[in-house]
Design an enzyme around this catalytic site. Sequence first.
Site, mmCIF file in Angstrom:
data_model
loop_
_atom_site.group_PDB
_atom_site.id
_atom_site.type_symbol
_atom_site.label_atom_id
_atom_site.label_comp_id
_atom_site.label_asym_id
_atom_site.label_seq_id
_atom_site.Cartn_x
_atom_site.Cartn_y
_atom_site.Cartn_z
ATOM 1 N N MET A 1 39.527 -56.717 -72.061
ATOM 2 C CA MET A 1 39.116 -55.308 -72.059
ATOM 3 C C MET A 1 37.727 -55.188 -72.677
ATOM 4 O O MET A 1 37.466 -55.706 -73.768
ATOM 5 C CB MET A 1 40.105 -54.454 -72.860
ATOM 6 C CG MET A 1 41.474 -54.290 -72.226
ATOM 7 S SD MET A 1 41.472 -53.634 -70.539
ATOM 8 C CE MET A 1 40.702 -52.022 -70.782
ATOM 9 N N SER B 1 39.442 -48.924 -59.752
ATOM 10 C CA SER B 1 40.573 -48.354 -60.492
ATOM 11 C C SER B 1 40.838 -46.954 -59.969
ATOM 12 O O SER B 1 39.991 -46.063 -60.092
ATOM 13 C CB SER B 1 40.240 -48.294 -61.982
ATOM 14 O OG SER B 1 41.166 -47.430 -62.627
ATOM 15 N N MET C 1 49.650 -45.872 -68.168
ATOM 16 C CA MET C 1 49.532 -45.578 -69.608
ATOM 17 C C MET C 1 50.735 -44.756 -70.055
ATOM 18 O O MET C 1 51.141 -43.816 -69.356
ATOM 19 C CB MET C 1 48.272 -44.768 -69.877
ATOM 20 C CG MET C 1 47.002 -45.422 -69.366
ATOM 21 S SD MET C 1 45.584 -44.363 -69.669
ATOM 22 C CE MET C 1 44.278 -45.313 -68.891
ATOM 23 N N MET D 1 49.525 -50.561 -69.592
ATOM 24 C CA MET D 1 49.124 -50.250 -70.977
ATOM 25 C C MET D 1 50.295 -49.522 -71.618
ATOM 26 O O MET D 1 50.243 -48.329 -71.917
ATOM 27 C CB MET D 1 47.843 -49.391 -70.967
ATOM 28 C CG MET D 1 46.613 -50.199 -70.560
ATOM 29 S SD MET D 1 45.232 -49.158 -70.036
ATOM 30 C CE MET D 1 45.700 -48.878 -68.337
ATOM 31 N N ASP E 1 37.477 -55.085 -67.599
ATOM 32 C CA ASP E 1 37.878 -53.711 -67.297
ATOM 33 C C ASP E 1 37.301 -52.780 -68.362
ATOM 34 O O ASP E 1 37.593 -52.943 -69.553
ATOM 35 C CB ASP E 1 39.413 -53.658 -67.302
ATOM 36 C CG ASP E 1 39.969 -52.295 -66.914
ATOM 37 O OD1 ASP E 1 39.185 -51.420 -66.514
ATOM 38 O OD2 ASP E 1 41.204 -52.142 -67.008
ATOM 39 N N GLY E 2 36.485 -51.827 -67.901
ATOM 40 C CA GLY E 2 35.963 -50.807 -68.803
ATOM 41 C C GLY E 2 34.447 -50.810 -68.862
ATOM 42 O O GLY E 2 33.833 -51.787 -69.303
ATOM 43 N N GLY F 1 36.130 -48.151 -62.232
ATOM 44 C CA GLY F 1 36.717 -46.855 -61.938
ATOM 45 C C GLY F 1 35.666 -45.801 -61.686
ATOM 46 O O GLY F 1 35.366 -45.453 -60.536
ATOM 47 N N ASP G 1 46.246 -48.246 -63.104
ATOM 48 C CA ASP G 1 46.390 -48.143 -64.562
ATOM 49 C C ASP G 1 47.609 -47.319 -64.965
ATOM 50 O O ASP G 1 47.697 -46.132 -64.643
ATOM 51 C CB ASP G 1 45.146 -47.466 -65.152
ATOM 52 C CG ASP G 1 43.945 -48.383 -65.141
ATOM 53 O OD1 ASP G 1 44.043 -49.499 -65.690
ATOM 54 O OD2 ASP G 1 42.896 -47.989 -64.589
ATOM 55 N N HIS H 1 47.992 -52.622 -64.096
ATOM 56 C CA HIS H 1 47.594 -52.852 -65.493
ATOM 57 C C HIS H 1 48.502 -52.006 -66.372
ATOM 58 O O HIS H 1 48.336 -50.788 -66.450
ATOM 59 C CB HIS H 1 46.117 -52.452 -65.647
ATOM 60 C CG HIS H 1 45.576 -52.584 -67.028
ATOM 61 N ND1 HIS H 1 44.356 -52.049 -67.411
ATOM 62 C CD2 HIS H 1 46.072 -53.194 -68.142
ATOM 63 C CE1 HIS H 1 44.136 -52.325 -68.673
ATOM 64 N NE2 HIS H 1 45.162 -52.990 -69.151
ATOM 65 N N HIS I 1 43.078 -51.558 -58.460
ATOM 66 C CA HIS I 1 43.529 -51.643 -59.851
ATOM 67 C C HIS I 1 44.266 -50.344 -60.179
ATOM 68 O O HIS I 1 43.748 -49.250 -59.962
ATOM 69 C CB HIS I 1 42.308 -51.823 -60.756
ATOM 70 C CG HIS I 1 42.622 -52.000 -62.204
ATOM 71 N ND1 HIS I 1 43.074 -53.192 -62.740
ATOM 72 C CD2 HIS I 1 42.553 -51.128 -63.247
ATOM 73 C CE1 HIS I 1 43.245 -53.055 -64.045
ATOM 74 N NE2 HIS I 1 42.956 -51.804 -64.385
HETATM 75 C C1 DX5 Z 1 41.103 -47.767 -69.042
HETATM 76 C C2 DX5 Z 1 41.576 -48.450 -67.789
HETATM 77 C C3 DX5 Z 1 40.472 -48.792 -66.874
HETATM 78 C C4 DX5 Z 1 39.642 -47.620 -66.425
HETATM 79 C C5 DX5 Z 1 38.252 -48.123 -66.207
HETATM 80 O O1 DX5 Z 1 41.991 -47.881 -70.062
HETATM 81 O O2 DX5 Z 1 42.289 -49.635 -68.075
HETATM 82 O O3 DX5 Z 1 40.948 -49.525 -65.749
HETATM 83 O O4 DX5 Z 1 40.096 -47.017 -65.257
HETATM 84 O O5 DX5 Z 1 37.412 -47.053 -65.966
HETATM 85 P P1 DX5 Z 1 35.831 -47.225 -65.959
HETATM 86 O O6 DX5 Z 1 35.494 -48.235 -64.915
HETATM 87 O O7 DX5 Z 1 35.362 -45.850 -65.626
HETATM 88 O O8 DX5 Z 1 35.432 -47.663 -67.335
HETATM 89 ZN ZN ZN Z 2 42.723 -50.924 -66.277
#
Ligand code: DX5
Ligand code: ZN
Length: 221
Positions: A139, A10, A39, A70, A177-178, A199, A37, A68, A35
Site C-alpha cells: 500500500m 479501481s 472495506m 480491507m 495501490d494508492g 482509481g 475494494d 482487495h 481492482h
Molecule cells: C484505498 C483503495 C484503493 C483506492 C485507490 O484504500 O485500496 O484501491 O481505490 O485509489 P486512488 O488510485 O485514487 O489512490
Molecule cells: Zn485497493
Amino acid sequence: MPQPVIIGPSVLSADFLRLGEQLRELEAAGADYIHFDVMDGVFVPNISIGLPVLEATRRGTSLPIDVHLMIVNPDRWVEEFAAAGADTITFHAEATPHAHRVVQTIKACGKQAGISINPATPVVAVEEMLPFIDQVLVMTINPGFGGQTLIEETLGKITRMREMIERINPNCRLQVDGGVNVHTVRRVVEAGACSLVAGSATFATDSTIAENIAALRDGYS
Ligand code: DX5
Ligand code: ZN
C-alpha cells in the site's frame, strides 16, 4: 525476465450508476484487470462495496477481478468472495494472525492469493508467505479512501519488496495501490512494481477513461 507492467482500475472511483457502461469502457481501453475494494468500517475507517456489487461486476466484465479485502477476519469471507466472482483475493497481513490458513482457503477455492501490507508494516511481515502466494500488495497510502496522495517513503519499501521477491519467488507479482497517477507512475515502476492499481487517475472526468489509461501507460513506458 522482468514481469510486464499491468494496470488495474479501481472501481471504487467509478460512477456506480453507470457501472456496466464504465466496465465496458475499461475493457475497450485495455485495462488488464479490475481492482475491487472491500472495506468493512473496522479494519479501515470507511465502508465501500461488497458481495452484490461484486456479483454485478462479474456479470459486467470478462476481465480478471482482483478483490482487495480491507476487512478483519478475512478467513470468514473468502468462500463468499470467491463464489461472487473474484479471480484473485488479497487480504491484509495486519488483519489476521493466520495468513497461511487464509491462503490455503483461497487456494482451495481455486483462486489466486495476495497479501497486502500497510505503509507502517515492514516487508518482512510477508517473507515467510512469499513462496505460497501469487501477489504482494504494497500500500502506497493508508487504505480507506480513494484519491489520496502517494506516501513517498513507500517507494523504498517497494524496492525492498522487489529484492525479496526476486530472492524467494520471482513469479509473485508486486502490486501497488494508492496515489498512482501520471505524476507518480514512473517512480513506482522504477522502484519495482509491476501491477498498478489506479482509481481516481482512471476515472478523472476531465478526460475519458481511455485517455486516462493511455496517459498512465505513457507515464512509465
Ligand atoms: C484505498 C483503495 C484503493 C483506492 C485507490 O484504500 O485500496 O484501491 O481505490 O485509489 P486512488 O488510485 O485514487 O489512490
Ligand atoms: Zn485497493
